[in-house]
Scaffold this active site. Structure first.
Site, PDB file in Angstrom:
ATOM      1  N   LYS A 121      36.252  18.493   6.500  1.00  0.00           N
ATOM      2  CA  LYS A 121      34.858  18.071   6.650  1.00  0.00           C
ATOM      3  C   LYS A 121      33.848  19.215   6.519  1.00  0.00           C
ATOM      4  O   LYS A 121      32.752  19.173   7.066  1.00  0.00           O
ATOM      5  CB  LYS A 121      34.618  17.309   7.981  1.00  0.00           C
ATOM      6  CG  LYS A 121      35.640  16.267   8.330  1.00  0.00           C
ATOM      7  CD  LYS A 121      36.173  15.468   7.182  1.00  0.00           C
ATOM      8  CE  LYS A 121      35.233  14.444   6.628  1.00  0.00           C
ATOM      9  NZ  LYS A 121      35.837  13.801   5.410  1.00  0.00           N
TER      10      LYS A 121
ATOM     11  N   GLY B 161      33.094  20.317   3.330  1.00  0.00           N
ATOM     12  CA  GLY B 161      32.472  20.173   2.005  1.00  0.00           C
ATOM     13  C   GLY B 161      33.462  20.242   0.861  1.00  0.00           C
ATOM     14  O   GLY B 161      33.074  20.557  -0.269  1.00  0.00           O
TER      15      GLY B 161
ATOM     16  N   THR C 254      34.981  17.851  -0.745  1.00  0.00           N
ATOM     17  CA  THR C 254      34.750  16.844  -1.789  1.00  0.00           C
ATOM     18  C   THR C 254      33.748  17.387  -2.815  1.00  0.00           C
ATOM     19  O   THR C 254      33.958  17.300  -4.032  1.00  0.00           O
ATOM     20  CB  THR C 254      34.188  15.554  -1.136  1.00  0.00           C
ATOM     21  OG1 THR C 254      35.077  15.166  -0.092  1.00  0.00           O
ATOM     22  CG2 THR C 254      34.031  14.440  -2.131  1.00  0.00           C
ATOM     23  N   TRP C 255      32.704  17.962  -2.317  1.00  0.00           N
ATOM     24  CA  TRP C 255      31.653  18.546  -3.157  1.00  0.00           C
ATOM     25  C   TRP C 255      32.215  19.699  -4.003  1.00  0.00           C
ATOM     26  O   TRP C 255      32.040  19.751  -5.218  1.00  0.00           O
ATOM     27  CB  TRP C 255      30.554  19.041  -2.223  1.00  0.00           C
ATOM     28  CG  TRP C 255      29.269  19.452  -2.853  1.00  0.00           C
ATOM     29  CD1 TRP C 255      28.887  19.272  -4.150  1.00  0.00           C
ATOM     30  CD2 TRP C 255      28.180  20.095  -2.182  1.00  0.00           C
ATOM     31  NE1 TRP C 255      27.617  19.755  -4.325  1.00  0.00           N
ATOM     32  CE2 TRP C 255      27.164  20.264  -3.136  1.00  0.00           C
ATOM     33  CE3 TRP C 255      27.962  20.530  -0.879  1.00  0.00           C
ATOM     34  CZ2 TRP C 255      25.946  20.869  -2.825  1.00  0.00           C
ATOM     35  CZ3 TRP C 255      26.752  21.130  -0.565  1.00  0.00           C
ATOM     36  CH2 TRP C 255      25.753  21.296  -1.525  1.00  0.00           C
TER      37      TRP C 255
ATOM     38  N   HIS D 185      43.855  22.592   3.325  1.00  0.00           N
ATOM     39  CA  HIS D 185      43.135  22.916   4.565  1.00  0.00           C
ATOM     40  C   HIS D 185      43.849  24.022   5.336  1.00  0.00           C
ATOM     41  O   HIS D 185      43.460  24.348   6.465  1.00  0.00           O
ATOM     42  CB  HIS D 185      43.024  21.676   5.461  1.00  0.00           C
ATOM     43  CG  HIS D 185      42.097  20.622   4.918  1.00  0.00           C
ATOM     44  ND1 HIS D 185      40.866  20.919   4.383  1.00  0.00           N
ATOM     45  CD2 HIS D 185      42.214  19.272   4.837  1.00  0.00           C
ATOM     46  CE1 HIS D 185      40.272  19.805   3.984  1.00  0.00           C
ATOM     47  NE2 HIS D 185      41.062  18.793   4.247  1.00  0.00           N
TER      48      HIS D 185
ATOM     49  N   ARG E 115      30.772  25.637   6.975  1.00  0.00           N
ATOM     50  CA  ARG E 115      29.673  24.743   7.316  1.00  0.00           C
ATOM     51  C   ARG E 115      29.381  24.949   8.788  1.00  0.00           C
ATOM     52  O   ARG E 115      30.291  25.305   9.561  1.00  0.00           O
ATOM     53  CB  ARG E 115      30.137  23.304   7.055  1.00  0.00           C
ATOM     54  CG  ARG E 115      29.056  22.298   7.098  1.00  0.00           C
ATOM     55  CD  ARG E 115      29.603  20.903   6.849  1.00  0.00           C
ATOM     56  NE  ARG E 115      28.482  19.977   6.756  1.00  0.00           N
ATOM     57  CZ  ARG E 115      28.601  18.675   6.748  1.00  0.00           C
ATOM     58  NH1 ARG E 115      29.798  18.112   6.805  1.00  0.00           N
ATOM     59  NH2 ARG E 115      27.535  17.917   6.669  1.00  0.00           N
TER      60      ARG E 115
ATOM     61  N   SER F 194      31.068  15.495  11.717  1.00  0.00           N
ATOM     62  CA  SER F 194      31.698  14.877  10.550  1.00  0.00           C
ATOM     63  C   SER F 194      33.164  14.531  10.849  1.00  0.00           C
ATOM     64  O   SER F 194      33.651  13.456  10.478  1.00  0.00           O
ATOM     65  CB  SER F 194      31.583  15.828   9.356  1.00  0.00           C
ATOM     66  OG  SER F 194      31.986  15.197   8.176  1.00  0.00           O
TER      67      SER F 194
ATOM     68  N   ARG G 117      29.452  10.352   3.654  1.00  0.00           N
ATOM     69  CA  ARG G 117      28.800   9.747   4.813  1.00  0.00           C
ATOM     70  C   ARG G 117      27.305  10.018   4.709  1.00  0.00           C
ATOM     71  O   ARG G 117      26.576   9.228   4.156  1.00  0.00           O
ATOM     72  CB  ARG G 117      29.415  10.293   6.116  1.00  0.00           C
ATOM     73  CG  ARG G 117      29.058   9.495   7.367  1.00  0.00           C
ATOM     74  CD  ARG G 117      29.671  10.139   8.603  1.00  0.00           C
ATOM     75  NE  ARG G 117      29.132  11.466   8.862  1.00  0.00           N
ATOM     76  CZ  ARG G 117      28.053  11.728   9.576  1.00  0.00           C
ATOM     77  NH1 ARG G 117      27.395  10.756  10.161  1.00  0.00           N
ATOM     78  NH2 ARG G 117      27.630  12.982   9.760  1.00  0.00           N
TER      79      ARG G 117
END
Ligand code: A3P
Length: 348
Positions: free
Chosen positions: A89, A91, A93-94, A152, A174, A182, A310
């Site tokens: 969570k 980032g 995906t980005w 991860h 982040r 998140s 989200r």
């Protein structure tokens, strides 16, 4: 299979050939060994899994730990490999979308780009669970170079065979408060309904004790940060907040690190902006493939493609955490990560 678990040292699982052959020929015995390992490790409460296991300083689910052992035994790194590695969570995906777009810039047109009908989570392999899916190793061995993988795993848990291979790592940080929020929302989607729910207060308590998937978060962050100071040409740290604030600068930085800087012509043609637009939260979230909870890319998976999109905002923690909770997390980060100037660019 990873076999000499009792004799592990650091990241290396020393396994004699003879023993390896013996175990490979006896999968049941190998899985007994893994179960034996689980029974020896301290256990904590899981968020989306039932339990987390404390392994070499980090909290991993049984699936992640088994995945790590399989990576140790089966993954053959190539020096050109690129790993996207960060806590859940933060980032990924980005970054997956951006990495894929940059590395494959000459291969695809924006009008018929694979990201238009492939969810970022499937655009390149998630290494942590790859070997549990019974996919042939040849699938990843034959990927075009440079191969891209996401993970991860904390830097310190990566097998030495990978970290010493010359491959590159991109890690995104982040604000831990947003990561916590998140993760909390993600848990609500992913946690089995058969397990008792975890309240936000309980999750907060676990998070602050470091008991979160691949946590403690601050040790995960400091592992990549230290490695990036030692080998800046091999490990790049990005910040979610910087990416949001100045995507152009950060995407160019990323491309340079990947050894694929944009040419003047590409910049003049607006290629960088096209990549940013394609990979933006709104653009990806509104693609049919990322909106649907059905379809082959969702089949049999507890978490569906839309669950990876989200809010995509900086500072959503303000809608969930009271001031004391925010200060508490900030203080942990100051104490555990920021001492001695380490990660000063990130300190709250
Ligand atoms: P929120 O839950 O705060 O919205 P990961 O990809 O590592 O699982 O992280 C997921 C987080 O990144 C989620 O944060 C998600 O909304 C956000 N996210 C997903 N795609 C994004 C994008 N293209 N740009 C910015 N944030 C994105």
């Amino acid at each position: 299979m990873a076999t000499s678990l009792a004799s592990q040292e650091g990241n290396n699982f020393e396994v004699s050939n003879e023993k390896e052959e013996e175990e490979q020929g006896n999968p049941q015995r190998a899985s007994e060994k893994i179960n034996e390992l689980f029974s020896t490790l301290p256990k904590g409460k899981g968020w989306w899994a039932e339990h987390l296991f404390h392994y070499q300083g980090f909290w991993l689910s049984n699936r992640a730990l088994e995945g790590l052992l399989l990576i140790q035994d089966n993954f053959k790194p190539q020096p050109s490999d690129i790993f996207l590695a960060n806590t859940p969570k933060s980032g990924s995906t980005w970054l997956k979308a951006l990495l894929f777009s940059i590395v494959n810039l000459s291969r695809y047109d924006f009008s018929s780009h694979p990201l238009l009908n492939t969810p970022p989570r499937d655009i390149f392999p998630f290494l942590d669970f790859y070997f549990q899916q019974n996919k042939p190793i040849s699938d990843i061995e034959s990927l075009p170079s440079p191969r891209l993988f996401s993970s991860h795993l904390p830097y310190n848990l990566f097998p030495k065979s990978i970290t010493a291979s010359g491959c590159r790592f991109v890690s995104i940080w982040r604000d831990p408060k947003d990561v916590f929020v998140s993760q909390w929302h993600f848990m609500k989607k992913l946690r089995s309904k058969e397990l008792p729910a975890v309240s936000m207060e309980e999750a907060f308590d676990l998070f602050c004790k470091g008991v979160s998937h691949y946590g403690p978060l601050w040790d995960h962050m400091s592992g990549y940060w230290k490695a990036s100071l030692e080998s800046p040409e091999k490990i790049l740290m990005l910040k979610y907040e910087d990416m949001k604030r100045e995507p152009l600068v950060q995407v160019k930085r990323l491309a340079e690190f990947l050894g694929q800087p944009f040419s003047i012509e590409e910049e003049n043609k607006g290629v960088v902006q096209e990549i940013i637009n394609l990979c933006s939260f709104d653009s990806l979230r509104n693609l049919q493939v990322n909106k649907t909870r059905d379809g082959p890319s969702n089949e049999g998976r507890p978490v569906k493609n839309p669950d990876f999109f989200r809010k995509g905002e900086v500072g959503d923690w303000k809608n969930h955490l009271v001031a004391e909770m925010a200060e508490y997390i900030d203080q942990i980060i100051k104490d555990r990560l920021c001492g001695g100037g380490l990660a000063s660019g990130f300190c709250p």
